[in-house]
Design an enzyme around this catalytic site. Structure first.
Site, mmCIF file in Angstrom:
data_model
loop_
_atom_site.group_PDB
_atom_site.id
_atom_site.type_symbol
_atom_site.label_atom_id
_atom_site.label_comp_id
_atom_site.label_asym_id
_atom_site.label_seq_id
_atom_site.Cartn_x
_atom_site.Cartn_y
_atom_site.Cartn_z
ATOM 1 N N HIS A 82 15.673 4.320 16.193
ATOM 2 C CA HIS A 82 14.440 3.585 15.900
ATOM 3 C C HIS A 82 13.496 3.603 17.092
ATOM 4 C CE1 HIS A 82 12.409 0.661 13.215
ATOM 5 N NE2 HIS A 82 11.879 0.221 14.342
ATOM 6 N N ASP A 84 9.131 3.036 17.677
ATOM 7 C CA ASP A 84 7.898 2.631 17.005
ATOM 8 C C ASP A 84 6.649 3.297 17.554
ATOM 9 O OD1 ASP A 84 8.175 0.484 14.862
ATOM 10 O OD2 ASP A 84 9.548 -0.264 16.378
ATOM 11 N N GLU A 190 10.392 1.384 7.713
ATOM 12 C CA GLU A 190 10.876 0.088 8.204
ATOM 13 C C GLU A 190 10.398 -1.066 7.330
ATOM 14 O OE1 GLU A 190 11.495 -2.442 12.320
ATOM 15 O OE2 GLU A 190 9.789 -1.097 12.167
ATOM 16 N N HIS A 217 11.956 -6.026 6.145
ATOM 17 C CA HIS A 217 11.580 -6.322 7.527
ATOM 18 C C HIS A 217 11.770 -7.830 7.683
ATOM 19 C CE1 HIS A 217 9.089 -6.545 11.243
ATOM 20 N NE2 HIS A 217 9.779 -5.445 11.481
ATOM 21 N N HIS A 264 17.395 -6.089 10.078
ATOM 22 C CA HIS A 264 16.392 -7.048 9.595
ATOM 23 C C HIS A 264 16.814 -7.824 8.346
ATOM 24 C CE1 HIS A 264 12.854 -6.596 12.191
ATOM 25 N NE2 HIS A 264 13.150 -5.311 12.276
ATOM 26 N N HIS A 285 18.651 -0.489 14.313
ATOM 27 C CA HIS A 285 18.343 -1.133 15.603
ATOM 28 C C HIS A 285 18.796 -2.596 15.555
ATOM 29 C CE1 HIS A 285 14.876 -1.810 13.012
ATOM 30 N NE2 HIS A 285 14.243 -2.575 13.890
ATOM 31 N N ASP A 358 14.695 0.719 19.848
ATOM 32 C CA ASP A 358 13.494 -0.029 19.438
ATOM 33 C C ASP A 358 12.366 0.091 20.456
ATOM 34 O OD1 ASP A 358 12.018 -1.495 17.647
ATOM 35 O OD2 ASP A 358 13.095 -3.365 17.902
#
Length: 441
Positions: A82, A84, A190, A217, A264, A285, A358
């Site tokens: 993961h 971003d 995600e 999420h 999540h 993650h 992350d």
């Protein structure tokens, strides 16, 4: 995700959730202090601390732990679950791929910034799931459009730098890209809110290259509970895990060969997904609850279920999920991340743990893991703790490759069994907001 634009429930936990806004990480003082200590240690001929002195100590083959870590990662793909960076393109460049030169350092250009090509190479990254993330506030609105834009951003920056990246959609293609000296690049979606409760939309995301979807999420979808629900008794949670439609989402992901990502989600959603799925799952993650009692982390009994499922937990580096009770200290450290990795290994085995840092999705990180260049330092720490080369190769990417191949085999078997696409529609009465839906369709 930054504080601005959050829902009320997420904003009150802003200090405990991922950050995708415009914060700063000022490391000049810390770097200067470490450099000063290193010079002093050289002059005086003494070690400046156990971790550094251990990494400078010779292994049996004459190499240092850090050299050995780099060698392992140079010869075996490090597959991070993961990152971003696509969200940083959105927030900081309005998805303008052409205006950003990833071949140059982004330090001082984007803030925060954890990722660019020089640092990816220094960190020995072999493959990366790039997150296609859009805020929960887009649910029932333009989540699908925004998510496809994030996918487009990934496809475009991968294409722009063909000497570095190679877009891949299978386990074998990851290995082929690594053999060619490229960073295999995949898309992870995600948040289940990105499909707008539509199995057809899920299939279209698969067709553009999405190879995992995070079931939720930090908000419920109309068919699954997220981790914030764990603050309530189970009886008060919206679904108590997955709804009947949510179970179909898992099965359609299995049929496609899309990895089910349980980061999540609530504990009950984890348990339901592990009960329903025909393929191994991932946590792209997420860290260990026993080491840091945060509901974003995986509890020990669910870790045991994950072992039975043959899945993999890819440990998150975000300091708020690493450094909290019962063992919290003033500052999170690389060593604490290693504690999470060790806990999973010790509890269920080295076959079920991976890395999902992350980066570029969080504001603050442990000391020693400030950006994507630092993965070898983590592996050096584990070498000092007695990890074997075989187990380090599994952690780096071997476990993810195993899970990916297993999901592909399940998809092939379902096709051989004649399982057609799931065509059920969600019950419209379960939707909280219908204002953006055409009643005539």
């Amino acid at each position: 995700m930054g504080v601005q634009g959050k829902s009320a429930s997420t904003q009150r936990l802003a200090d405990q959730t991922e950050f995708r806004g415009n914060g700063k990480i000022n490391r000049k003082v810390a770097i200067g202090a470490v450099a000063g200590l290193a010079v002093l240690a050289t002059v005086l001929g003494v070690a400046i601390g156990v971790p550094l002195s251990k990494r400078q100590a010779d292994n049996t083959d004459g190499s240092t732990s850090l050299q050995r870590a780099r060698d392992i990662l140079s010869n075996n793909p490090l597959i991070d679950g993961h990152n971003d960076l696509p969200w940083q393109y959105k927030k900081q460049a309005n998805n303008s791929v052409e205006s950003i030169d990833l071949e140059q350092s982004l330090k001082g250009i984007w803030s925060p910034t954890h990722t660019d090509i020089p640092r990816l190479r220094e960190g020995r990254v072999g493959a990366q799931f790039w997150a296609a993330y859009v805020p929960c506030d887009s649910q029932y609105k333009d989540a699908v459009r925004l998510s496809f834009e994030q996918c487009d951003t990934v496809r475009r920056f991968v294409k722009k730098f063909p000497d570095t990246f190679q877009f891949v959609t299978s386990a074998q293609e990851i290995e082929d890209a690594f053999a060619a000296g490229k960073i295999g690049s995949m898309i992870g979606l995600e948040g289940g809110h990105s499909i707008d409760s539509s199995l057809a939309t899920l299939r279209m995301f698969y067709d553009v290259g999405v190879r995992y979807m995070t079931v939720t999420h930090s908000c419920n979808t109309p068919w699954a509970d997220n981790w914030l629900e764990d603050e309530k008794p189970l009886a008060e949670q919206e679904f108590g895990g997955l709804s009947a439609f949510g179970e179909l989402v898992i099965l359609e992901m299995n049929r496609l060969g899309m990895l089910v990502d349980l980061s999540h989600v609530s504990k009950a959603t984890m348990e339901d997904a592990l009960r329903v799925t025909k393929a191994p799952v991932i946590y792209s993650h997420t860290s260990a609850y026993t080491i840091c009692n945060h509901y974003r982390n995986v509890q020990d009994d669910v870790l045991q279920l994950t072992k039975e499922n043959n899945g993999v937990v890819m440990v998150n580096f975000y300091d708020k999920y690493i450094n909290c009770p019962p063992g919290n200290t003033t500052n999170a450290t690389l060593s604490q991340v290693a504690d999470h990795i060790d806990h999973i290994k010790d509890l269920i085995g080295a076959d079920y743990v991976g890395i999902g840092a992350d980066y570029d999705g969080v504001a603050t990180l442990p000391q020693g893991l400030e950006d994507v260049s630092t993965y070898p330092e983590m592996f050096a720490e584990l070498i000092d703790r007695g990890w074997t080369d075989e187990d380090l190769i599994k952690l780096a990417g071997g476990n993810l490759l195993r899970v990916f191949r297993a999901a592909e085999e399940v998809s092939k078997q379902m096709a051989a069994d004649g399982v057609p696409p799931y065509e059920e529609l969600i019950d419209e009465s379960t939707l909280k907001n219908k204002s953006c839906r055409w009643e005539g369709y």
